[in-house]
Design a protein around this motif. Structure first.
Motif, PDB file in Angstrom:
ATOM      1  N   ILE A   4       0.858  -1.183   0.000  1.00  0.00           N
ATOM      2  CA  ILE A   4       0.000   0.000   0.000  1.00  0.00           C
ATOM      3  C   ILE A   4       0.897   1.236   0.000  1.00  0.00           C
ATOM      4  O   ILE A   4       2.041   1.178   0.444  1.00  0.00           O
ATOM      5  N   VAL A   5       0.385   2.335  -0.511  1.00  0.00           N
ATOM      6  CA  VAL A   5       1.087   3.613  -0.435  1.00  0.00           C
ATOM      7  C   VAL A   5       0.476   4.368   0.739  1.00  0.00           C
ATOM      8  O   VAL A   5      -0.738   4.573   0.787  1.00  0.00           O
ATOM      9  N   ARG A   6       1.303   4.755   1.681  1.00  0.00           N
ATOM     10  CA  ARG A   6       0.860   5.515   2.858  1.00  0.00           C
ATOM     11  C   ARG A   6       1.348   6.955   2.692  1.00  0.00           C
ATOM     12  O   ARG A   6       2.540   7.186   2.601  1.00  0.00           O
ATOM     13  N   ILE A   7       0.413   7.881   2.638  1.00  0.00           N
ATOM     14  CA  ILE A   7       0.726   9.277   2.347  1.00  0.00           C
ATOM     15  C   ILE A   7       0.527  10.124   3.604  1.00  0.00           C
ATOM     16  O   ILE A   7      -0.544  10.084   4.217  1.00  0.00           O
ATOM     17  N   SER A   8       1.561  10.891   3.957  1.00  0.00           N
ATOM     18  CA  SER A   8       1.431  11.776   5.114  1.00  0.00           C
ATOM     19  C   SER A   8       0.392  12.846   4.817  1.00  0.00           C
ATOM     20  O   SER A   8       0.180  13.231   3.663  1.00  0.00           O
ATOM     21  N   LEU A   9      -0.239  13.342   5.866  1.00  0.00           N
ATOM     22  CA  LEU A   9      -1.235  14.395   5.708  1.00  0.00           C
ATOM     23  C   LEU A   9      -0.591  15.643   5.103  1.00  0.00           C
ATOM     24  O   LEU A   9      -1.183  16.297   4.243  1.00  0.00           O
ATOM     25  N   ASP A  10       0.642  15.962   5.487  1.00  0.00           N
ATOM     26  CA  ASP A  10       1.338  17.127   4.925  1.00  0.00           C
ATOM     27  C   ASP A  10       1.545  16.978   3.422  1.00  0.00           C
ATOM     28  O   ASP A  10       1.363  17.937   2.673  1.00  0.00           O
ATOM     29  N   THR A  19       6.091   1.974 -23.431  1.00  0.00           N
ATOM     30  CA  THR A  19       4.832   2.703 -23.570  1.00  0.00           C
ATOM     31  C   THR A  19       3.651   1.789 -23.896  1.00  0.00           C
ATOM     32  O   THR A  19       2.505   2.237 -23.885  1.00  0.00           O
ATOM     33  N   GLU A  20       3.917   0.521 -24.153  1.00  0.00           N
ATOM     34  CA  GLU A  20       2.839  -0.435 -24.413  1.00  0.00           C
ATOM     35  C   GLU A  20       2.297  -1.056 -23.129  1.00  0.00           C
ATOM     36  O   GLU A  20       1.340  -1.821 -23.157  1.00  0.00           O
ATOM     37  N   SER A  21       2.908  -0.744 -21.978  1.00  0.00           N
ATOM     38  CA  SER A  21       2.471  -1.320 -20.712  1.00  0.00           C
ATOM     39  C   SER A  21       1.103  -0.784 -20.308  1.00  0.00           C
ATOM     40  O   SER A  21       0.786   0.380 -20.521  1.00  0.00           O
ATOM     41  N   ASN A  22       0.304  -1.656 -19.733  1.00  0.00           N
ATOM     42  CA  ASN A  22      -0.924  -1.221 -19.076  1.00  0.00           C
ATOM     43  C   ASN A  22      -0.534  -0.646 -17.721  1.00  0.00           C
ATOM     44  O   ASN A  22       0.592  -0.827 -17.259  1.00  0.00           O
ATOM     45  N   TYR A  23      -1.464   0.004 -17.047  1.00  0.00           N
ATOM     46  CA  TYR A  23      -1.199   0.498 -15.702  1.00  0.00           C
ATOM     47  C   TYR A  23      -2.242  -0.051 -14.749  1.00  0.00           C
ATOM     48  O   TYR A  23      -3.319  -0.473 -15.154  1.00  0.00           O
ATOM     49  N   ILE A  24      -1.898  -0.074 -13.473  1.00  0.00           N
ATOM     50  CA  ILE A  24      -2.776  -0.638 -12.454  1.00  0.00           C
ATOM     51  C   ILE A  24      -2.956   0.367 -11.321  1.00  0.00           C
ATOM     52  O   ILE A  24      -2.093   1.202 -11.080  1.00  0.00           O
ATOM     53  N   LYS A  25      -4.101   0.278 -10.651  1.00  0.00           N
ATOM     54  CA  LYS A  25      -4.351   1.103  -9.473  1.00  0.00           C
ATOM     55  C   LYS A  25      -3.565   0.532  -8.306  1.00  0.00           C
ATOM     56  O   LYS A  25      -3.465  -0.686  -8.140  1.00  0.00           O
ATOM     57  N   VAL A  26      -3.044   1.426  -7.492  1.00  0.00           N
ATOM     58  CA  VAL A  26      -2.289   1.037  -6.304  1.00  0.00           C
ATOM     59  C   VAL A  26      -3.116   1.481  -5.088  1.00  0.00           C
ATOM     60  O   VAL A  26      -3.545   2.636  -5.028  1.00  0.00           O
ATOM     61  N   PRO A  27      -3.346   0.573  -4.126  1.00  0.00           N
ATOM     62  CA  PRO A  27      -4.096   0.977  -2.938  1.00  0.00           C
ATOM     63  C   PRO A  27      -3.298   1.978  -2.092  1.00  0.00           C
ATOM     64  O   PRO A  27      -2.072   1.952  -2.084  1.00  0.00           O
ATOM     65  N   TYR A  28      -4.022   2.856  -1.405  1.00  0.00           N
ATOM     66  CA  TYR A  28      -3.365   3.884  -0.607  1.00  0.00           C
ATOM     67  C   TYR A  28      -4.179   4.219   0.632  1.00  0.00           C
ATOM     68  O   TYR A  28      -5.352   3.873   0.731  1.00  0.00           O
ATOM     69  N   GLU A  29      -3.532   4.927   1.525  1.00  0.00           N
ATOM     70  CA  GLU A  29      -4.233   5.533   2.645  1.00  0.00           C
ATOM     71  C   GLU A  29      -3.548   6.838   3.003  1.00  0.00           C
ATOM     72  O   GLU A  29      -2.333   6.984   2.781  1.00  0.00           O
ATOM     73  N   ILE A  30      -4.318   7.783   3.497  1.00  0.00           N
ATOM     74  CA  ILE A  30      -3.808   9.072   3.949  1.00  0.00           C
ATOM     75  C   ILE A  30      -3.674   9.011   5.453  1.00  0.00           C
ATOM     76  O   ILE A  30      -4.586   8.512   6.141  1.00  0.00           O
ATOM     77  N   GLU A  31      -2.566   9.520   5.972  1.00  0.00           N
ATOM     78  CA  GLU A  31      -2.350   9.578   7.414  1.00  0.00           C
ATOM     79  C   GLU A  31      -3.508  10.328   8.079  1.00  0.00           C
ATOM     80  O   GLU A  31      -3.930  11.384   7.612  1.00  0.00           O
ATOM     81  N   VAL A  32      -4.018   9.777   9.152  1.00  0.00           N
ATOM     82  CA  VAL A  32      -5.090  10.408   9.905  1.00  0.00           C
ATOM     83  C   VAL A  32      -4.449  11.249  11.008  1.00  0.00           C
ATOM     84  O   VAL A  32      -3.581  10.752  11.741  1.00  0.00           O
TER      85      VAL A  32
END
Length: 172
Positions: A10-16, A157-170
């Motif tokens: 998962i990608v964890r993103i700081s609130l800042d 450039t022929e690659s497909n892309y995928i969604k990556v799960p994430y959460e924002i710091e609470v």
């Protein structure tokens, strides 16, 4: 083309970092700016990898472009090397990048895929790109963005892309 592959970690993103992205994007596209003057923006995401997770500690605004696209230039690659080296002093590095699609929706365009190839191929396979559209904030609970990674960067450039799960710091 987005695919339904389940991404580990998962990608964890700081609130800042999230606030920086929102403020950067809405500075150049918001209800007070005539829609014909809206501009795309982009910046870098500084963080680290822990196991299969990516921790985003900071967002660094870099540039704004036209109403249609922002493309990396040689100058931006040079600046990214400087930012990366400064982050390395704190044990961090550029883990990804962010940009906006004001009112265009959430997807990786052909330009986005070309831009992202450098990061996922040269920086780290964990690298990702955030696409932000302020017009989607609050709709159906949306934070106004999605995170993508190339499914197989060796396909270029022929690659497909995928969604990556994430959460924002609470906040505490």
């Amino acid at each position: 083309k987005p695919t339904k592959v389940k991404e580990p970690g998962i990608v964890r993103i700081s609130l800042d970092a999230y606030k920086t992205i929102v403020l950067h994007a809405t500075r150049f596209a918001n209800s007070k700016v005539p829609i014909d003057n809206w501009k795309e923006i982009y910046g870098f995401l500084i963080g680290k990898v822990e196991g299969e997770d990516v921790i985003v500690e900071n967002a660094v605004p870099m540039a704004h472009g036209s109403s249609v696209e922002v493309e990396f230039t040689d100058e931006h690659y040079v600046r990214s090397a400087t930012i990366d080296s400064m982050a390395a002093e704190r044990g961090l590095f550029i883990v990804g990048w962010y940009h906006s699609h004001p009112s265009w929706g959430l997807f990786f365009s052909d330009t986005d895929i070309r831009n992202h190839l450098f990061y996922q191929k040269e920086q780290t396979p964990f690298s990702f790109g955030i696409v932000f559209d302020h017009t989607l904030m609050g709709k159906d609970g949306s934070l106004g963005f999605e995170i993508y990674r190339l499914e197989d960067y060796t396909k270029g450039t022929e690659s497909n892309y995928i969604k990556v799960p994430y959460e924002i710091e609470v906040p505490d």
